[in-house]
Write a protein that holds these residues in place. Sequence first.
Motif, short mmCIF file in Angstrom:
data_model
loop_
_atom_site.label_atom_id
_atom_site.label_comp_id
_atom_site.label_asym_id
_atom_site.label_seq_id
_atom_site.Cartn_x
_atom_site.Cartn_y
_atom_site.Cartn_z
N PRO A 1 -11.35 -17.85 10.04
CA PRO A 1 -11.85 -19.09 10.64
C PRO A 1 -11.90 -20.26 9.67
CG PRO A 1 -13.20 -17.24 11.34
CD PRO A 1 -12.26 -16.72 10.28
N GLY A 2 -11.41 -21.39 10.14
CA GLY A 2 -11.48 -22.60 9.34
C GLY A 2 -10.36 -22.73 8.32
N ALA A 3 -9.48 -21.73 8.24
CA ALA A 3 -8.38 -21.76 7.26
C ALA A 3 -8.89 -22.15 5.87
CB ALA A 3 -7.28 -22.72 7.70
N PRO A 4 -9.89 -21.42 5.35
CA PRO A 4 -10.47 -21.80 4.05
C PRO A 4 -9.53 -21.48 2.90
CG PRO A 4 -11.31 -19.68 4.75
CD PRO A 4 -10.47 -20.18 5.88
N GLU A 5 -9.80 -22.10 1.78
CA GLU A 5 -9.04 -21.79 0.58
C GLU A 5 -9.59 -20.49 -0.01
OE1 GLU A 5 -8.06 -23.64 -3.85
OE2 GLU A 5 -9.00 -24.88 -2.31
N LEU A 6 -8.74 -19.49 -0.10
CA LEU A 6 -9.15 -18.18 -0.61
C LEU A 6 -8.59 -18.01 -2.02
CD1 LEU A 6 -8.33 -16.02 2.55
CD2 LEU A 6 -10.56 -16.94 1.88
N LEU A 7 -9.45 -17.77 -2.98
CA LEU A 7 -8.95 -17.48 -4.32
C LEU A 7 -8.32 -16.10 -4.35
CD1 LEU A 7 -8.58 -18.24 -7.25
CD2 LEU A 7 -10.91 -17.41 -7.72
N TYR A 8 -8.91 -15.16 -3.64
CA TYR A 8 -8.39 -13.80 -3.63
C TYR A 8 -8.57 -13.20 -2.25
CZ TYR A 8 -13.38 -13.07 -4.16
OH TYR A 8 -14.74 -13.13 -3.98
N ALA A 9 -7.77 -12.20 -1.97
CA ALA A 9 -7.85 -11.49 -0.69
C ALA A 9 -7.11 -10.17 -0.84
CB ALA A 9 -7.23 -12.30 0.44
N ARG A 10 -7.63 -9.15 -0.18
CA ARG A 10 -6.91 -7.88 -0.11
C ARG A 10 -6.83 -7.46 1.35
NH1 ARG A 10 -9.72 -3.24 -2.77
NH2 ARG A 10 -9.91 -2.28 -0.73
N VAL A 11 -5.63 -7.14 1.80
CA VAL A 11 -5.41 -6.72 3.18
C VAL A 11 -5.04 -5.25 3.14
CG1 VAL A 11 -4.24 -7.19 5.35
CG2 VAL A 11 -4.55 -9.04 3.68
N ASP A 12 -5.87 -4.41 3.77
CA ASP A 12 -5.64 -2.97 3.80
C ASP A 12 -4.98 -2.60 5.12
OD1 ASP A 12 -6.87 -2.84 1.35
OD2 ASP A 12 -8.80 -2.16 2.12
N LEU A 13 -3.84 -1.93 5.03
CA LEU A 13 -3.00 -1.64 6.19
C LEU A 13 -2.75 -0.14 6.35
CD1 LEU A 13 -0.28 -4.37 5.50
CD2 LEU A 13 -2.16 -4.55 7.13
N VAL A 14 -2.61 0.29 7.60
CA VAL A 14 -2.18 1.65 7.93
C VAL A 14 -1.14 1.54 9.05
CG1 VAL A 14 -4.34 2.76 7.24
CG2 VAL A 14 -4.07 1.92 9.59
N ASP A 15 -0.41 2.62 9.27
CA ASP A 15 0.57 2.63 10.34
C ASP A 15 -0.07 3.11 11.64
OD1 ASP A 15 2.66 1.71 8.76
OD2 ASP A 15 3.23 3.73 8.13
N GLY A 16 0.10 2.33 12.71
CA GLY A 16 -0.41 2.71 14.01
C GLY A 16 0.45 3.77 14.67
N ALA A 17 0.12 4.11 15.89
CA ALA A 17 0.86 5.14 16.62
C ALA A 17 2.32 4.76 16.82
CB ALA A 17 0.18 5.40 17.96
N ASP A 18 2.61 3.45 16.83
CA ASP A 18 3.98 3.00 17.00
C ASP A 18 4.73 2.88 15.68
OD1 ASP A 18 2.71 0.84 15.90
OD2 ASP A 18 3.18 -0.58 17.51
#
Length: 290
Positions: free
Chosen positions: A236-253
């Motif tokens: 929300p708000g498109a803030p300025e992020l100094l850091y971020a980690r996106v944790d991903l897994v594979d779905g059923a597809d």
Amino acid sequence: MPRIALATYDPGTQPGKDQDLPVLLRALTAAGADAVARPWDDPDVEWGAFDLVLLRSTWDYSWRTGEFLPWVERVGRVTRIANPAAVVRWNSDKRYLGELAAAGVPVVPTRYLAPGETAELPSDRDFVVKPAFGAGARFAARYTPDEHATAVGHLARMHGEGLTAMVQPYVAGIDVGGERALQFFGGRLLHASRKRAVLAPGTAYDADKVAHPGLERWTATDAELAVARRALAAVPGAPELLYARVDLVDGADGRPQVMELELVEPNLFLFLHPESTREVVAAVLSAARR
């Protein structure tokens, strides 16, 4: 000379678990910064005396949000804090996954059960129960359909402590492809890592767990990068992020889904990616000098 505080936690008599912290302190100091590490709850620290307070390993925050979030906002009023207080508040409550889903971001399907709500648990698949405020797999467990009674007891424990619970299908793809962590810094992909499943069958929700089992270097795919960037664009708000980690897994597809979006105090895994330290330091110094 920029003054930078790396906010951490107080491990008490135990050794600190943040392997990145001494690496960052040495690198920032060598780059000309006056950098120190301080527990976020140290009442004697004058946070306003720093040009930047960088949240690094405030790893007890998830069960102390009533103290931590007001502290973040107080610090944000007297100096620059990264990430910003509004981002930290939003991201500390995993109900943000519902907002990401509503924005069209593929996420692990999630239902939320607030205290007083009736538990409706899957009867046809393994599932996961964990708190909406949580980190490091605390209070998280995996169940089979014939373990409903145990899961209900788990929910009762969390509800008794005033916690909203999350119920998710167990994503079987994690047993094959693992969980991938895409780390961004200064708006750019820094590096990626992969780990094995954290929640083993039969492990109690209140048992100690290895947060990053089998951690290894990973090269992010185009599909993973696309999902990660969609998730970050939906904050929300498109803030300025100094850091971020996106944790991903594979779905059923077989396609990547967001498991978690870590914007508060993600481990950077610099011990696994030492070549990234220089870029992290440059971005931190730039933030401190603004």
